[in-house]
Scaffold this motif. Structure first.
Motif, short mmCIF file in Angstrom:
data_model
loop_
_atom_site.label_atom_id
_atom_site.label_comp_id
_atom_site.label_asym_id
_atom_site.label_seq_id
_atom_site.Cartn_x
_atom_site.Cartn_y
_atom_site.Cartn_z
N GLY A 10 0.79 -1.23 0.00
CA GLY A 10 0.00 0.00 0.00
C GLY A 10 0.82 1.28 0.00
N GLY A 12 3.60 1.38 -1.97
CA GLY A 12 4.41 1.29 -3.19
C GLY A 12 3.84 2.10 -4.34
N THR A 14 2.26 1.31 -7.20
CA THR A 14 0.87 1.07 -7.63
C THR A 14 -0.07 1.10 -6.43
OG1 THR A 14 1.13 -1.35 -7.51
CG2 THR A 14 1.56 -0.28 -9.66
N ARG A 35 5.88 -1.09 7.90
CA ARG A 35 6.20 -0.02 8.87
C ARG A 35 5.13 1.06 8.84
NH1 ARG A 35 11.01 -2.05 6.97
NH2 ARG A 35 10.62 -1.09 4.94
N TRP A 46 4.23 -10.20 4.69
CA TRP A 46 4.01 -11.56 4.19
C TRP A 46 4.80 -12.60 4.98
CZ3 TRP A 46 0.08 -12.62 1.18
CH2 TRP A 46 -0.39 -11.66 0.28
N VAL A 65 0.47 -7.44 -3.82
CA VAL A 65 1.80 -7.11 -4.36
C VAL A 65 2.78 -8.07 -3.68
CG1 VAL A 65 3.61 -5.35 -4.52
CG2 VAL A 65 1.20 -4.69 -4.74
N PRO A 67 6.09 -9.79 -2.10
CA PRO A 67 7.21 -9.19 -1.37
C PRO A 67 8.39 -9.00 -2.32
CG PRO A 67 6.85 -11.48 -0.70
CD PRO A 67 5.71 -11.10 -1.59
N THR A 68 9.13 -7.91 -2.13
CA THR A 68 10.15 -7.54 -3.10
C THR A 68 11.53 -8.12 -2.76
OG1 THR A 68 10.23 -5.48 -1.84
CG2 THR A 68 9.10 -5.41 -3.95
N ASP A 69 11.63 -8.87 -1.66
CA ASP A 69 12.95 -9.35 -1.26
C ASP A 69 13.19 -10.83 -1.57
OD1 ASP A 69 11.10 -10.26 0.50
OD2 ASP A 69 12.05 -9.47 2.32
N LEU A 95 -0.91 -8.19 -8.71
CA LEU A 95 -0.01 -7.48 -9.61
C LEU A 95 1.09 -8.44 -10.03
CD1 LEU A 95 1.05 -4.88 -10.97
CD2 LEU A 95 2.36 -4.46 -8.88
N ALA A 97 3.36 -9.40 -13.97
CA ALA A 97 4.14 -8.67 -14.98
C ALA A 97 3.91 -9.31 -16.35
CB ALA A 97 5.62 -8.71 -14.63
N PHE A 129 7.04 0.05 -16.27
CA PHE A 129 6.37 1.25 -15.77
C PHE A 129 7.06 2.52 -16.28
CE2 PHE A 129 5.20 -0.75 -11.34
CZ PHE A 129 4.55 -1.79 -11.97
N GLU A 288 13.94 -3.17 -7.39
CA GLU A 288 12.51 -3.34 -7.59
C GLU A 288 12.08 -2.92 -8.99
OE1 GLU A 288 10.79 -1.27 -4.34
OE2 GLU A 288 11.74 -2.60 -2.90
N THR A 289 13.05 -2.82 -9.90
CA THR A 289 12.68 -2.33 -11.22
C THR A 289 12.30 -3.44 -12.17
OG1 THR A 289 14.92 -2.47 -12.06
CG2 THR A 289 14.24 -0.39 -11.03
N ASN A 291 10.76 -6.12 -14.44
CA ASN A 291 9.49 -6.61 -14.93
C ASN A 291 9.66 -8.11 -15.10
OD1 ASN A 291 7.21 -7.30 -16.23
ND2 ASN A 291 7.60 -6.16 -18.09
N MET A 292 9.61 -8.82 -14.00
CA MET A 292 9.79 -10.27 -14.09
C MET A 292 9.08 -10.93 -12.94
SD MET A 292 13.76 -10.64 -13.05
CE MET A 292 14.34 -10.36 -11.41
N1 LIG Z 1 8.89 -1.40 -12.46
C1 LIG Z 1 8.44 -2.03 -13.51
O1 LIG Z 1 8.69 -1.66 -14.67
C2 LIG Z 1 7.55 -3.25 -13.32
C3 LIG Z 1 6.91 -3.79 -14.44
C4 LIG Z 1 6.04 -4.89 -14.28
C5 LIG Z 1 5.85 -5.44 -13.02
N2 LIG Z 1 6.51 -4.90 -11.94
C6 LIG Z 1 6.30 -5.53 -10.63
O2 LIG Z 1 5.71 -4.60 -9.75
C7 LIG Z 1 5.95 -5.07 -8.41
C8 LIG Z 1 6.24 -3.88 -7.52
O3 LIG Z 1 5.02 -3.16 -7.37
P1 LIG Z 1 5.02 -1.62 -7.00
O4 LIG Z 1 5.96 -0.93 -7.95
O5 LIG Z 1 3.63 -1.19 -6.89
O6 LIG Z 1 5.65 -1.64 -5.55
P2 LIG Z 1 6.99 -0.95 -5.04
O7 LIG Z 1 6.92 0.52 -5.30
O8 LIG Z 1 8.14 -1.73 -5.59
O9 LIG Z 1 6.89 -1.18 -3.48
C9 LIG Z 1 6.89 -2.48 -2.92
C10 LIG Z 1 5.76 -2.58 -1.92
O10 LIG Z 1 5.75 -3.90 -1.38
C11 LIG Z 1 5.75 -3.82 0.04
N3 LIG Z 1 6.48 -4.98 0.56
C12 LIG Z 1 7.73 -5.38 0.20
N4 LIG Z 1 8.06 -6.49 0.88
C13 LIG Z 1 6.99 -6.80 1.69
C14 LIG Z 1 6.71 -7.84 2.62
N5 LIG Z 1 7.61 -8.81 2.93
N6 LIG Z 1 5.50 -7.85 3.24
C15 LIG Z 1 4.58 -6.89 2.98
N7 LIG Z 1 4.79 -5.86 2.11
C16 LIG Z 1 5.98 -5.83 1.47
C17 LIG Z 1 6.39 -2.49 0.38
O11 LIG Z 1 5.83 -2.04 1.60
P3 LIG Z 1 6.66 -1.50 2.87
O12 LIG Z 1 8.09 -1.30 2.45
O13 LIG Z 1 5.95 -0.23 3.23
O14 LIG Z 1 6.47 -2.57 3.88
C18 LIG Z 1 5.91 -1.60 -0.77
O15 LIG Z 1 4.64 -1.05 -0.48
C19 LIG Z 1 7.10 -6.07 -8.49
O16 LIG Z 1 6.55 -7.35 -8.26
C20 LIG Z 1 7.60 -5.93 -9.93
O17 LIG Z 1 8.11 -7.14 -10.42
C21 LIG Z 1 7.33 -3.82 -12.05
#
Ligand SMILES: NC(=O)c1ccc[n+]([C@@H]2O[C@H](COP(=O)([O-])OP(=O)(O)OC[C@H]3O[C@@H](n4cnc5c(N)ncnc54)[C@H](OP(=O)(O)O)[C@@H]3O)[C@@H](O)[C@H]2O)c1
Length: 292
Positions: A10, A12, A14, A35, A46, A65, A67-69, A95, A97, A129, A288-289, A291-292
């Motif tokens: 929420g 991030g 999107t 946080r 998660w 969404v 987790p990004t790690d 969400l 890709a 994006f 986090e960039t 698209n995969m």
């Molecule tokens: N960038 C691109 O061009 C592109 C294209 C296609 C698809 N995507 C996909 O888009 C996704 C990213 O989405 P976004 O850009 O909207 O987000 P984002 O800006 O990358 O932010 C990540 C969000 O995930 C939350 N998060 C991360 N780890 C978490 C965990 N363990 N538990 C709960 N929440 C967690 C973070 O929240 P907190 O830090 O506040 O906890 C934050 O809100 C990725 O899966 C990526 O592969 C990206």
């Protein structure tokens, strides 16, 4: 229409826009974050089962969404998804890709899980994006060096604004019924990075150059900026795939889901000029960039 909605991710790119768009409809979604910083946000992680009960209580629809790690999206999310089902959540909007097929790696595995388990589900599969230019790894080089570095050659991408992805998610979260399917999401045109550089040049009034690197040169550049070797190689290789035409497509899914045409690159640049003219203290998260 689902009454209570939880937005994971929420804070991030999107998720935060989904929250704003739901507010504009008079709805008050729960904003999940690891946080919480204010009373509208609630702790959701998660990897922490103790955060599930409060987050899912009374919820009917969730924006997911990953987790990004970790690249094991299903492994990381399955306990939470099962807890959500047990709590009575009906609708799941994931969400993913454009490059991730159902049953494939990362969110592709979650996509397949939803088909088998979720009462109602939708999967959003956006291409790259536009915010990669204003909020992520391309922002600083554009602002500070008037440069975009890629290994995409003449490869074209249907770049999409995160606001349009959020509008699709919002529509699917609140509509009375969904089709249980996935949506390939793009902007209105497929363009090369040369065209992005030209658009930026025209609107910023200075020359922005698209530097055409080989995949190896881009790998070296990513490493010189601090990325681990394997990750630098993976990211650079994705540009090579774009050069081969993998993202050269345009769909009408945004128009069909939202009733509005998606944002063009011209409009996007016009709306985000300060990203390349003002220095902001935002840490760029290259990790986090992808698209995969
Ligand atoms: N960038 C691109 O061009 C592109 C294209 C296609 C698809 N995507 C996909 O888009 C996704 C990213 O989405 P976004 O850009 O909207 O987000 P984002 O800006 O990358 O932010 C990540 C969000 O995930 C939350 N998060 C991360 N780890 C978490 C965990 N363990 N538990 C709960 N929440 C967690 C973070 O929240 P907190 O830090 O506040 O906890 C934050 O809100 C990725 O899966 C990526 O592969 C990206």
């Amino acid at each position: 229409m689902p009454k209570n909605i939880l937005i994971t991710g929420g804070t991030g790119k999107t998720g935060s826009r989904v929250v704003k768009q739901l507010h504009a409809k008079g709805l008050a979604p729960r904003v999940g974050t690891r946080r919480p910083r204010n009373k509208d946000e609630m702790r959701f992680d998660w990897s922490d089962l103790s955060t599930f009960t409060d987050a899912f209580e009374g919820v009917r629809a969730i924006y997911l969404v990953a987790p990004t790690d970790t690249v094991d999206s299903l492994g990381a999310m399955q306990p939470g998804l099962e807890a959500a089902l047990a709590a009575g959540v009906q609708r799941f909007v994931l969400l993913s890709a454009s490059s991730l097929e159902e049953g494939g790696p990362m969110m592709g595995a979650v996509h397949a899980w939803l088909r088998s388990n979720a009462p109602e589900w939708s999967v959003l599969r956006p291409t790259w994006f536009m915010q990669n230019f204003s909020e992520l790894h391309h922002r600083d080089p554009i602002r500070d060096e008037s440069a975009i570095h890629t290994a995409t050659e003449d490869g074209r991408v249907g770049f999409i604004d995160a606001g349009d992805i959020a509008a699709c998610a919002t529509a699917l979260l609140v509509t009375p019924s969904v089709k249980d399917t996935d949506y390939m999401l793009t902007g209105p045109e497929a363009i090369s990075y040369d065209v992005v550089a030209e658009t930026l040049s025209n609107q910023l009034g200075r020359k922005i150059t698209h530097h055409r690197l080989t995949v190896d040169e881009l790998t070296e550049r990513h490493q010189s900026l601090g990325l681990p070797e394997e990750y630098a190689q993976t990211l650079a290789a994705m540009d090579g795939v774009i050069a081969g035409g993998s993202e050269d497509r345009v769909t009408d899914s945004v128009l069909k889901l939202t009733g509005s045409r998606p944002t063009s690159i011209d409009q996007f640049v016009q709306q985000n000029m300060e990203a390349w003219t003002q220095r902001k203290d935002i840490k760029i998260r290259v990790a986090e960039t992808a698209n995969m």
